[in-house]
Design an enzyme around this catalytic site. Structure first.
Site, PDB file in Angstrom:
ATOM      1  N   ASP A 309       0.794  -1.285  -0.072  1.00  0.00           N
ATOM      2  CA  ASP A 309       0.085   0.135   0.190  1.00  0.00           C
ATOM      3  C   ASP A 309       0.976   1.151  -0.119  1.00  0.00           C
ATOM      4  OD1 ASP A 309      -2.521   1.295   0.339  1.00  0.00           O
ATOM      5  OD2 ASP A 309      -1.607   2.080   2.198  1.00  0.00           O
ATOM      6  N   GLU A 352       1.404  -0.700  -5.012  1.00  0.00           N
ATOM      7  CA  GLU A 352       0.253   0.329  -5.366  1.00  0.00           C
ATOM      8  C   GLU A 352       0.809   1.666  -5.299  1.00  0.00           C
ATOM      9  OE1 GLU A 352      -2.680   3.501  -4.341  1.00  0.00           O
ATOM     10  OE2 GLU A 352      -1.385   2.463  -2.573  1.00  0.00           O
TER      11      GLU A 352
END
Length: 624
Positions: A309, A352
């Site tokens: 993330d 990401e």
């Protein structure tokens, strides 16, 4: 360490402080062996530490930890088997403040809102996924189909309305796995499962990095879930957050009264966007903690890889003017990826990353960051902006649908339509589409066919297969009742067929990362908002794709094709069976051997309004 003690060895301590103890979970935390329980903790700013729990009335009498290094390693041996006991660390800070903290290495914690760690052994589960692992090879992921189902376990399906009316990992395995197999996905990506205090953080603000959340059961229940996925041929990717953590009092924030895990400088420490604290990635001990955590989930839970993330928040200092690179973050990511692939060469490490940092998916030894995949956020933003534009104005944004091919092969990309795009007022994919009821469905079918045909692997958020009108309601389950309605049921039939075609037609995936696998046929048709291109596999087998983003359909539409002979329609989003107007091509299509669109021949076909067509070359004589 000896077989009878977990007392830290000099070598382990050296590796930990050096940032290279990649299985720190075998030393730190609470471990039971030979009817004794051992506790090891890193708390460099603590003046004193005691272990408190239900075994000593939370008083810490006789359970003072010994500081074994000047760098802040603490150790305690209790001559009892404390398996199942609740515990915390009572830390006396240098300022004299008493702090109660959950063990950062706890393998299990209590169910929220309670926060104690649980002394727990993870070695008892009997895995049955040997075939899954023996069949994995590092190179095969690039040339195989990959369709990822992003899953939030708490709202996929619920037992009731209460916050604890949740299905367990084992119960979910009986429902989720058959569903995603039927829909045609190859992997699931589970939103963060590390223990977290607030449901609506969806796991992105963690307190227990080594503890699978208790919301859905015990650790071995999640092991069972992963095991069953593997036995059914489904890979499991875990959403993972190594950049920042939440500030709840029992967690890592101000862990020992100082700044052990986070930056000391508030401007670097504070993550003002998410209200969290950034990990201090200049500290080698933090490297040992985080890299050990990644290996832990692969080691104990057989996780196949990670969607990492907010990578741009690691690449760059979050609160400084402009884009100022954080060398500590860059160094950490390279080190992380090298360690993960050394441990599991076939792992998936997916960034990401919304930045344009170069060579994110290039190997570290070639000057890259070392991930093997990256989300294509630019493609997602451009395509959704185009789709939300009324079709009468799309000609002015024609380039947004083609620009991605300028950089499609600069990285190994995954095309994502994730939860972030269907929450917080952004509307569902279906509701983003302009027009009336029929037009919305037609354009969503078109969008997904364009996505599947575009180079790159695929990720879709749960519920997309039902075409919900509502965006993700993160306190309620997926809108399963939609299957009672004809249009949604037809859409799901279409979705399953689309995913079946994707997995079984090699030109749609085999050369995803090779420019030889893609060719524009007509990229300049602004006026009609029609795009045509071809995909091919290693053997040269070809699929021609025609996508019409306008509201007008065409008969006898000429499309150049790369091979002469016979074509057949592989899939048409406008088929009446899927809720379309049935502007399909039912018979085999014979090419006209005349140059068109720069191709040696062309075909005349029906191109439906808001529709997409896949054409497969049969052969020169019409044989399958």
């Amino acid at each position: 360490m000896s077989s009878n003690s977990f007392y830290p060895s000099d070598f382990d301590l050296h590796l930990f402080h050096e940032g290279n103890l990649f299985k720190a979970y075998n030393l730190f935390g609470a471990h039971v062996r030979n009817e004794k329980t051992f506790f090891t903790l890193w708390a460099p700013n603590a003046k004193n530490v005691r272990v408190i729990g239900d075994f000593n009335d939370w008083m810490g009498r006789g359970t003072e930890m010994k500081r074994v290094t000047s760098e802040g390693i603490w150790f305690l041996e209790i001559p009892k088997n404390l398996e199942g006991s609740l515990y915390k660390y009572e830390i006396l800070s240098e300022s004299g403040r008493v702090i109660h903290k959950t063990d950062p290495f706890a393998f299990m914690t209590e169910l929220r809102p309670r926060t104690a760690g649980v002394v727990y052994t993870l070695d008892g589960y009997k895995w049955r996924d040997e075939k899954w692992h023996s069949d994995r090879h590092p190179s095969q992921i690039y040339e195989e189909p990959m369709s990822i189902y992003e899953l939030h376990l708490g709202t996929w399906k619920k037992k009731g309305e209460g916050e604890n009316d949740l299905y367990t990992y084992r119960e979910l395995s009986k429902m989720v796995i058959p569903h995603i197999k039927e829909q045609g996905f190859t992997h699931i990506e589970v939103m963060p499962l590390t223990e977290h205090p607030f449901d609506r953080s969806w796991g992105y603000q963690s307190t227990g990095y080594f503890a699978a959340t208790r919301r859905y059961g015990l650790p071995e229940d999640f092991m069972y879930f992963v095991d069953e996925c593997h036995r059914q041929g489904i890979g499991v990717i875990m959403d993972w957050v190594p950049g920042h953590f939440c500030k709840d009092a029992h967690g890592l924030h101000h862990f020992d009264g100082g700044f052990s895990y986070e930056y000391e400088n508030s401007w670097d420490r504070e993550n003002y966007v998410w209200g969290t604290a950034n990990f201090d990635l200049s500290k080698t001990e933090v490297h040992s903690f985080l890299i050990s955590n990644a290996l832990f989930w692969m080691d104990y839970y057989h996780i196949d890889g990670f969607r990492v993330d907010a990578v741009s928040n690691i690449f760059y200092w979050p609160n400084r003017d402009g884009l100022e690179a954080n060398p500590h973050g860059v160094s950490f990511l390279k080190k992380l990826n090298k360690a993960v692939f050394a441990f599991k060469p076939e792992a998936l490490m997916i960034a990401e990353d919304s930045s344009d940092w170069p060579q994110v998916t290039a190997p570290v030894h070639q000057g890259g960051i070392g991930f093997n995949y990256k989300w294509n956020m630019g493609w997602m933003n451009d395509v959704l902006d185009y789709m939300e534009t009324h079709w009468n104005e799309r000609s002015g944004k024609h380039h947004q649908m083609t620009f991605s091919l300028m950089y499609a092969y600069s990285e190994n990309y995954i095309l994502p339509f994730s939860h972030d795009e269907v929450v917080h007022g952004k509307k569902s994919l279906l509701d983003k589409m302009p027009g009336d009821y029929w037009q919305k469905f037609a354009q969503l079918r078109l969008l997904l066919m364009f996505m599947i045909a575009h180079p790159g692997k695929k990720l879709l958020f749960m519920g997309t297969e039902l075409a919900p009108f509502s965006e993700w309601k993160d306190l309620e389950e997926v809108d399963w009742h939609l299957m009672d309605y004809d249009m949604h049921r037809c859409f799901n039939d279409y979705f399953k067929q689309l995913m079946h075609v994707y997995k079984n037609v090699r030109p749609l995936y085999e050369l995803d990362h090779n420019p030889d696998g893609f060719q524009w046929i007509d990229v300049h048709n602004h006026d009609q908002s029609i795009f045509s291109f071809s995909r091919k596999d290693k053997k040269g087998n070809t699929v021609v794709i025609v996508c019409n983003f306008g509201d007008y359909g065409y008969g006898n539409y000429k499309v150049g094709v790369p091979e002469t002979g016979i074509y057949e329609e592989l899939l048409n989003s406008d088929d009446a069976a899927y809720g379309g107007s049935n502007r399909v091509n039912k018979t085999k299509i014979v090419t006209v051997e005349k140059e068109f669109h720069g191709q040696p021949a062309y075909v005349d076909i029906n191109v439906p309004p808001f529709g997409a067509v896949y054409l497969r070359h049969v052969d020169d004589k019409g044989r399958n």
